[in-house]
Design an enzyme around this catalytic site. Sequence first.
Site, PDB file in Angstrom:
ATOM      1  N   GLU A  44       0.831  -1.211   0.000  1.00  0.00           N
ATOM      2  CA  GLU A  44       0.000   0.000   0.000  1.00  0.00           C
ATOM      3  C   GLU A  44       0.865   1.261   0.000  1.00  0.00           C
ATOM      4  O   GLU A  44       1.855   1.348   0.738  1.00  0.00           O
ATOM      5  CB  GLU A  44      -0.884  -0.014   1.246  1.00  0.00           C
ATOM      6  CG  GLU A  44      -1.738   1.231   1.446  1.00  0.00           C
ATOM      7  CD  GLU A  44      -2.506   1.205   2.759  1.00  0.00           C
ATOM      8  OE1 GLU A  44      -3.433   2.030   2.917  1.00  0.00           O
ATOM      9  OE2 GLU A  44      -2.200   0.367   3.628  1.00  0.00           O
ATOM     10  N   CYS A  61      -5.447  -2.827   2.202  1.00  0.00           N
ATOM     11  CA  CYS A  61      -5.290  -2.919   3.658  1.00  0.00           C
ATOM     12  C   CYS A  61      -6.614  -3.043   4.410  1.00  0.00           C
ATOM     13  O   CYS A  61      -7.219  -4.103   4.456  1.00  0.00           O
ATOM     14  CB  CYS A  61      -4.470  -1.740   4.173  1.00  0.00           C
ATOM     15  SG  CYS A  61      -3.673  -2.070   5.774  1.00  0.00           S
ATOM     16  N   LYS A  68      -9.093   2.856  -2.199  1.00  0.00           N
ATOM     17  CA  LYS A  68      -9.371   2.255  -0.898  1.00  0.00           C
ATOM     18  C   LYS A  68     -10.731   2.720  -0.394  1.00  0.00           C
ATOM     19  O   LYS A  68     -11.034   3.921  -0.408  1.00  0.00           O
ATOM     20  CB  LYS A  68      -8.273   2.655   0.093  1.00  0.00           C
ATOM     21  CG  LYS A  68      -8.331   1.964   1.447  1.00  0.00           C
ATOM     22  CD  LYS A  68      -7.093   2.329   2.269  1.00  0.00           C
ATOM     23  CE  LYS A  68      -7.038   1.591   3.594  1.00  0.00           C
ATOM     24  NZ  LYS A  68      -5.809   1.912   4.354  1.00  0.00           N
TER      25      LYS A  68
END
Length: 576
Positions: free
Chosen positions: A41, A152, A116
């Site tokens: 990430e 994540c 994300k």
Amino acid sequence: MKIAIAQLNPIVGDLTGNAKLILDAAKNAAVAGAKLLLTPELCLVGYPPRDLLMNPSFIEAAGEILQQLAQDLPQNLMVLVGTVTPNPHAVKQGGKPLFNSVALLENGKINQFFHKRLLPTYDVFDEDRYFEPGEISEYFTIGIHKIGVTICEDLWNNEEFWGKRSYACDPFSDLAKMGADLVVNLSASPYSIGKQKLREAMLRHSVTRYGKPIIYTNQIGGNDDLIFDGSSFALNRLGEVVCLVAAFQSDFALLEYAENLRDLLPSVIKPVCESSDAEIWEALVLGVRDYVRKCGFSKVVLGLSGGIDSALVAAIATFALGAENVLGVLMPSPYSSDHSIKDAEELAQNLGISTQIIPIGELMKVYDQNLAPLFAGTNFGLAEENIQSRIRGNLLMAISNKFGHLLLSTGNKSEMAVGYCTLYGDMNGGLAVISDVPKTRVYSLCEWLNSGELGTTLLPLLRGGGGGLITNYPKEIIPVNILTKLPSAELKPGQFDRDSLPPYDILDDILQRLVEKHESAKQIVAAGHDETVVKRVVQMVMRAEFKRRQAPPGLKISDRAFGTGWRMPIAKVSVH
């Protein structure tokens, strides 16, 4: 189909250097015949970039470097790169100016962006400060196969596993419903004790529920107070670990996705730390090494008191940097015991580090003489004791300034919690190595270090070794007397920690319940602790906040450290 994992150690803000890390990994992946390469990430900018993200020129440069990276990558290799991208709707529609994104690069172009969706805003995370959440989960295709992309926290909302729902959506579930054959995750997940087992258990639950294999790629390295352990892994459709990358070091792994089975085949499984002490040791060594390197230092200095805290910090620094890069300074006072000097010298000899002795007795007399008129009629007390610590702190800072060494402070979490430390004295430093390590764990780590479980792979670092194993490696790195004597600050005759604090096993249990488990004083008393002791400890923790606010950054190894994620007010009334 071969898929590669690049477990990289980026430096925050080093766009050119981080791009080179990705490019080098891509070349290795291409040589190995991989079709797809995964990176961590925000790998291009480094994680966490924090308020660097508020600099428009930094965002613009990241976009330019990403374009150049796409052109430099080997042909016929897809690469997923973590980066930041502008939110084009922020001005007209409102919202945050950026996305935390993954770019799909192939054949000189940026083919697709993934944003994300779940933005953590707890503990050390503050992503809602910068990022707009992605609206939908997306996949890309390789042949007929759909590869779902998550970043994540996108994986950390399994309601069945956690027993609660922290976000409105579950990206893993969404991708499964969209028919994804494989889910990949690009992470920058900070280390804490035992966290890898939690990651595996959580993802195993999702994988077996939806029947979708997953590849989890995590960052490694130390960035300020955070340590990233890597430990990238993959689970097949049955939830079995089919790949496990090394912890606490950069690594590269190759997996095989069987297209006919729509599953991942067994690959490399690297050894894991066999105990929590081994795990913590590796984390702290990595944290020190990267903090020193990434801040532009090469050598460190610390005070050696003959106590167990400075002994552990000296050992960590030696293994992290090499003995030739560590200087220990002994600063005995009239209250220092003979064995403290002897123990410190024996430790230094065991580690092979250089030492200097600077007695402070004469300096103490000068302070006493100059303060005598003002202090007349008062008794010797805390002020005089702390002067000794501040003399030592000044001497260490002078050495740091003169020679460009980074000063390591040696206070542990127990002391930091209750304020058993001196501002502008033993708290001086550029890095608080063990400020998240309770006193009882300090003893445990030193005993583990002496047990020989560390093995022989790092021994050449001792004495600045140039290769080959050390034949005269001491059986016990930490002198036995340091482990067995009663802990003392030695700031007055006959002084011991137990005179001011509860026994450390009791204190540390109270602190863990209070700080990490968020238990109230009433709950801690109900767990079996004396009410008077609990109230006193709680009061000490609350009163010491002003000291912690001025402490150097410390390496985080627990779920709740006195660092980025600790945001207590200084002026307050205790609610416990």
